[in-house]
Design a protein around this motif. Structure first.
Motif, mmCIF file in Angstrom:
data_model
loop_
_atom_site.group_PDB
_atom_site.id
_atom_site.type_symbol
_atom_site.label_atom_id
_atom_site.label_comp_id
_atom_site.label_asym_id
_atom_site.label_seq_id
_atom_site.Cartn_x
_atom_site.Cartn_y
_atom_site.Cartn_z
ATOM 1 N N PHE A 1 33.941 38.308 28.912
ATOM 2 C CA PHE A 1 34.994 39.221 29.372
ATOM 3 C C PHE A 1 34.802 40.611 28.765
ATOM 4 N N VAL B 1 44.404 43.762 39.380
ATOM 5 C CA VAL B 1 43.930 42.431 38.974
ATOM 6 C C VAL B 1 43.136 42.550 37.666
ATOM 7 N N LEU C 1 45.448 42.825 34.787
ATOM 8 C CA LEU C 1 46.029 41.534 34.390
ATOM 9 C C LEU C 1 45.012 40.704 33.609
ATOM 10 N N ARG D 1 41.350 31.163 31.566
ATOM 11 C CA ARG D 1 40.588 32.156 30.797
ATOM 12 C C ARG D 1 39.466 31.545 29.954
ATOM 13 N N GLU E 1 51.836 39.300 40.968
ATOM 14 C CA GLU E 1 51.371 39.662 39.622
ATOM 15 C C GLU E 1 51.626 38.497 38.657
ATOM 16 N N THR F 1 49.255 35.592 39.346
ATOM 17 C CA THR F 1 47.897 35.948 38.922
ATOM 18 C C THR F 1 47.791 35.870 37.399
ATOM 19 N N ARG F 2 48.822 36.345 36.721
ATOM 20 C CA ARG F 2 48.818 36.301 35.251
ATOM 21 C C ARG F 2 48.743 34.849 34.769
ATOM 22 N N GLU F 3 49.487 33.975 35.462
ATOM 23 C CA GLU F 3 49.474 32.563 35.080
ATOM 24 C C GLU F 3 48.090 31.951 35.308
ATOM 25 N N LEU G 1 37.402 31.525 36.809
ATOM 26 C CA LEU G 1 38.431 32.573 36.825
ATOM 27 C C LEU G 1 37.966 33.778 37.640
ATOM 28 N N MET G 2 36.726 34.184 37.441
ATOM 29 C CA MET G 2 36.242 35.355 38.168
ATOM 30 C C MET G 2 36.191 35.076 39.670
ATOM 31 N N LEU H 1 39.834 35.265 40.842
ATOM 32 C CA LEU H 1 40.333 36.650 40.847
ATOM 33 C C LEU H 1 39.670 37.473 41.945
ATOM 34 N N SER H 2 38.405 37.154 42.161
ATOM 35 C CA SER H 2 37.686 37.857 43.217
ATOM 36 C C SER H 2 38.342 37.584 44.577
ATOM 37 N N ASN I 1 36.544 35.227 25.508
ATOM 38 C CA ASN I 1 35.183 34.799 25.817
ATOM 39 C C ASN I 1 34.334 36.075 25.789
ATOM 40 N N GLN J 1 44.995 39.663 29.167
ATOM 41 C CA GLN J 1 45.019 38.349 28.530
ATOM 42 C C GLN J 1 43.708 37.927 27.903
ATOM 43 N N THR J 2 42.640 38.569 28.303
ATOM 44 C CA THR J 2 41.353 38.112 27.768
ATOM 45 C C THR J 2 40.772 39.088 26.755
ATOM 46 N N ILE K 1 41.476 36.606 45.001
ATOM 47 C CA ILE K 1 42.803 37.230 45.000
ATOM 48 C C ILE K 1 42.678 38.734 45.253
ATOM 49 N N GLY K 2 41.603 39.302 44.766
ATOM 50 C CA GLY K 2 41.370 40.732 44.978
ATOM 51 C C GLY K 2 41.238 41.087 46.445
ATOM 52 N N ARG L 1 34.440 45.168 39.479
ATOM 53 C CA ARG L 1 34.370 44.105 40.485
ATOM 54 C C ARG L 1 35.726 43.802 41.099
ATOM 55 N N LEU L 2 36.789 44.054 40.330
ATOM 56 C CA LEU L 2 38.119 43.631 40.765
ATOM 57 C C LEU L 2 39.000 44.838 41.050
ATOM 58 N N PRO L 3 40.028 44.646 41.889
ATOM 59 C CA PRO L 3 40.987 45.747 42.095
ATOM 60 C C PRO L 3 41.648 46.095 40.749
ATOM 61 N N TYR M 1 35.131 31.170 32.479
ATOM 62 C CA TYR M 1 34.839 32.509 33.002
ATOM 63 C C TYR M 1 34.466 32.475 34.487
ATOM 64 N N VAL N 1 45.267 33.547 35.173
ATOM 65 C CA VAL N 1 44.377 34.044 34.114
ATOM 66 C C VAL N 1 44.590 33.212 32.847
ATOM 67 N N THR N 2 45.853 32.922 32.547
ATOM 68 C CA THR N 2 46.146 32.123 31.355
ATOM 69 C C THR N 2 45.508 30.734 31.464
#
Lengths: 203, 572
Positions: B67, B80, B83, A184, A173, A176-178, A190-191, A194-195, B64, B87-88, A197-198, B75-77, A187, A180-181
């Protein structure tokens, strides 16, 4: 990942930010894409890296064998174990340790040819990735030539599994948060990350 | 001021990310938006300074737009996506800063000693109007009880609790000393609890007893017990609760207010009525442009008896001229007087006819048994509070005429007393501050009337003469803007009309930010306090005006919200 540090090859070439390791095909079951390795230098310094590429080059004999109708099993085995061209493993440097202190900066100098490379033990992975605030991620995110999303997902899968068994279940977690930071403002990237990581599945 | 606010264990609401003194501050919320509401009183800790402000808006934002546009949770779990959203996607508060205060470094820090030596006492460390902005990332938190007490004062007789903050139910007092120093207003659309707010404040003023109050009670609501139209509960009357201090005056001989006899009745002498009292009724009586000239001639011919003399004249009376045999105006007719005075006959006869509505008023008599106006003034000067109930005389004509006439007399009297006091403070007592409460104020203070009535003068300059107004109205936009801009403290319940909202906020800093707060008040039992008498604009749940209120007022129990109140708020 084994609990002991295993030798996986020797250094072929390097720069201050990455290197390529030569490895025998018989040792190829040890390193994994996204796995952490360490390269001990002199005077108590060792470099940490992340495997981002594993490349198997062809040679003249293989080209000939490919064209033949039938390859006998003993020839196949001999070719794999005794091949002249080594398996090449690309490693990106993500930090180093000097006098017991871990840093997420690039190493002061690259390793030399034929330096030995070892896999990291779970303790080393926990110590390195749990140190600081994920500064080593910037070395990965800077490299547009790498499959970043897949590399990060593979690394997080492996390191997350270790952290899970070493009493830090919130590591995934936090990383992942880092991410996103850090991403961000981008886009698409990041997506994509995250995809990937998902798709991680920790047991 | 030595208490440093730093308490890292306390949960902050967010941190400052931008803004300006001119507009308002942007604060990134770090708690769910449901934990903060518009109108909340918040505190911003910025180094050695503390800023106090009001939440005026909450805005959804994203780093952005994509988002926000795309539902990434599909799309995401979930973990995730959570999280990512954390932040966004965010909520920004708009905070209108009002006050700032130097609080110094943490008493435990080494810098404290040096700072303390530069500030040996707390003088100069009181909250002051905001003149700068807090630093980026300064932490924002909800106001605590000590912050409320610091800004609004500890509840006391002088600091009258008018309501409670929406989130924490902290009591918000109003400084009655300041409240009566300038004219004030209570506003709100019909049915929003305006009369209850007025009752609350009047009860506070009477209990505090530092200023006399004169209430023009057009609808006979304030003196005696009443029944609430919605809850059917008994609403205690001010006379019932403050009997020795409050006198009820009924308009007209034999007046009865809600079946009870007033303390005495008010009758006006015909000689009390001046031409300007009639001019003020131009719209109500549909008078013509010629009226001032006719009134001027009447005053010139008869002086103070003009009203009686004009009333005695017969309109349209004719008689036969003994010499010519022709029909001519009778000597006691309006036309006869008009011809003599050189006034247009038609204009004089028209005015006489229109004044017929006044000639028939039973409370205007040639020789009243007592000077009830002087009696009212004496009561007010001697520390009593007077409620003038209009009884059956509830028309606008009665209200306009009587309120203006009385107020003019009071204004003259208080001016005289103030001048006497200022000339010889040893010989003459200081006049007692007087608050004149007028309902339906727009009828007296609209653009046309304001220049002619005594009320506009009081609102503008009578502060110097110890007389102020408490205006109660549902259409503040109809009140002359020059009067509105002079109002010190403003207490407003819900208002729907844009023009009314703009009028209530006229002359105040940050009115654009406050506009939405007024429009989104609960339709009942919520009010926005703002203006000169309130340190910073704040939304309160108004206190309930019931038996418990009077017990608290008399000191039987501290102000607070009962379990019944809480149940009522939850379930209506």
């Amino acid at each position: 990942m084994t609990n002991s540090s295993l030798h996986i090859g020797r250094l072929l070439r390097s720069t201050t930010s990455d290197c390529v390791i030569g490895c025998r095909a018989s040792e190829l079951n040890l390193p994994a894409f996204g796995g952490m390795v360490r390269i001990p230098l002199a005077e108590g310094t060792q470099i940490f890296g992340l495997i981002h590429n594993i490349q198997i080059e062809d040679d003249g004999l293989i080209r000939q064998l490919i064209t033949s109708d039938n390859v006998p099993p003993d020839v196949l085995l001999d070719n794999r174990n005794n091949r002249n061209v080594p398996v090449e493993i690309g490693v990106i440097f993500i930090g180093y340790q000097q006098d017991g202190v871990i840093s997420h900066l690039l190493p002061p100098r690259p390793p030399l040819s034929l330096d030995e490379i070892f896999t990291c033990t779970p303790q080393e992975v926990v110590a390195f990735t749990g140190n600081g605030r994920f500064g080593y991620l910037r070395h990965i995110l800077r490299r547009d030539d790498l499959p970043q999303a897949e590399l990060l997902a593979a690394h997080i899968q492996q390191a997350g599994q270790i952290h899970l068994t070493h009493g830090r279940p919130d590591w995934v977690e936090a990383v992942t948060r880092e991410l996103v930071t850090l991403l961000r403002d981008d886009y698409d990237r990041l997506m994509s990350v995250l995809s990937a990581i998902g798709d991680i599945n920790l047991s | 001021m030595t208490n440093n606010p730093e308490n890292t264990s306390e949960k902050s609401l967010g941190y400052v990310v931008g803004g300006s003194l001119k507009d308002s501050l942007s604060v990134r919320l770090t708690v769910p938006p449901q934990e903060v509401k518009e109108g909340s009183f918040v505190v911003i800790e910025s180094g050695d300074w503390r800023f106090y402000g009001t939440v005026t808006d909450l805005q959804l934002g994203s780093t952005n737009p994509r988002f926000a546009d795309e539902q990434s949770e599909n799309r995401l779990p979930p973990e995730v996506a959570c999280l990512l959203h954390g932040q966004t996607l965010f909520t920004n508060l708009q905070v209108l800063p009002a006050l700032m205060q130097e609080v110094g470094p943490d008493p435990a820090s080494p810098e404290y000693e040096q700072w303390r030596s530069q500030h040996p006492d707390d003088s100069g460390l009181q909250p002051q109007p905001v003149k700068t902005v807090p630093a980026h990332h300064a932490l924002v938190r909800s106001a605590r009880a000590e912050d409320v007490a610091n800004i609004f004062g500890e509840p006391s007789q002088r600091n009258f609790v008018i309501g409670y903050t929406r989130e924490q139910n902290l009591p918000i007092p109003l400084d009655l000393e300041k409240f009566v120093q300038r004219s004030s207003g209570i506003f709100g659309a019909t049915g929003t609890g305006k009369s209850f707010l007025t009752r609350l404040l009047l009860a506070g003023l009477i209990e505090y007893n530092k200023a006399a109050t004169l209430v023009f009670d057009m609808h006979n609501e304030y003196a005696y017990d009443d029944i609430a139209s919605d809850t059917k509960e008994v609403i205690p009357g001010l006379k019932s609760k403050f009997n020795p201090r409050v006198r009820v005056v009924g308009l007209g001989a034999g007046a009865s207010i809600r079946g009870q006899s007033p303390d005495f009745n008010l009758t006006l002498a015909e000689s009390d009525i001046l031409p300007e009292d009639i001019e003020m009724l131009t719209r109500e009586l549909n008078l013509r442009e010629t009226t001032p000239a006719t009134l001027e001639a009447l005053w010139h011919d008869f002086g103070r008896t003009w009203f009686s003399e004009f009333k005695k004249m017969r309109n349209g009376a004719m008689e036969e001229d003994p010499i010519t045999g022709k029909k001519v105006p009778a000597t006691d007719s309006v036309a006869f007087w008009a011809n003599q005075a050189g006034v247009n006959v038609m204009a004089a006869e028209g005015l006489h006819q229109k004044l017929g509505r006044l000639f028939n008023k039973p409370y205007i008599v040639p020789n009243p048994p007592q000077d009830s106006l002087a009696e009212i003034i004496n009561l007010l000067a001697s520390g009593k509070h007077v409620i003038l109930s209009f009884g059956d005389h509830e028309t606008d004509l009665d209200y306009l005429l009587v309120t203006n006439l009385i107020t003019r007399r009071i204004r003259d009297e208080w001016e005289k007393r103030t001048n006497a006091y200022r000339s010889h403070p040893q010989k003459n007592p200081e006049p007692r501050p007087l608050v004149v409460v007028i309902e339906e104020a727009h009828k007296l203070l609209n653009r046309e009337m304001a220049a002619q009535t005594a009320f506009a003068t009081i609102a503008r300059e009578m502060r110097k003469y110890y007389v102020t107004l408490l205006i109660v109205d549902q259409r503040p936009s109809q009140i002359y803007d020059e009067v509105m801009s002079q109002l010190g403290t403003r207490v407003s319940a819900w208002l729907g009309d844009e023009a009314d909202i703009a009028a209530v906020l006229s002359g105040l800093a940050g009115r654009d930010a406050l506009r939405g707060m007024l429009a989104r008040l609960q339709p009942k039992e919520e009010a926005l306090l703002l203006g000169w008498g309130v340190s910073l604009p704040i939304v309160v749940r108004s206190r309930r005006y019931d038996q418990r209120f009077f017990e608290e007022l008399r000191g039987a129990s501290p102000p607070g919200r009962s379990a019944d109140d809480a149940i009522r708020e939850l379930f209506g």
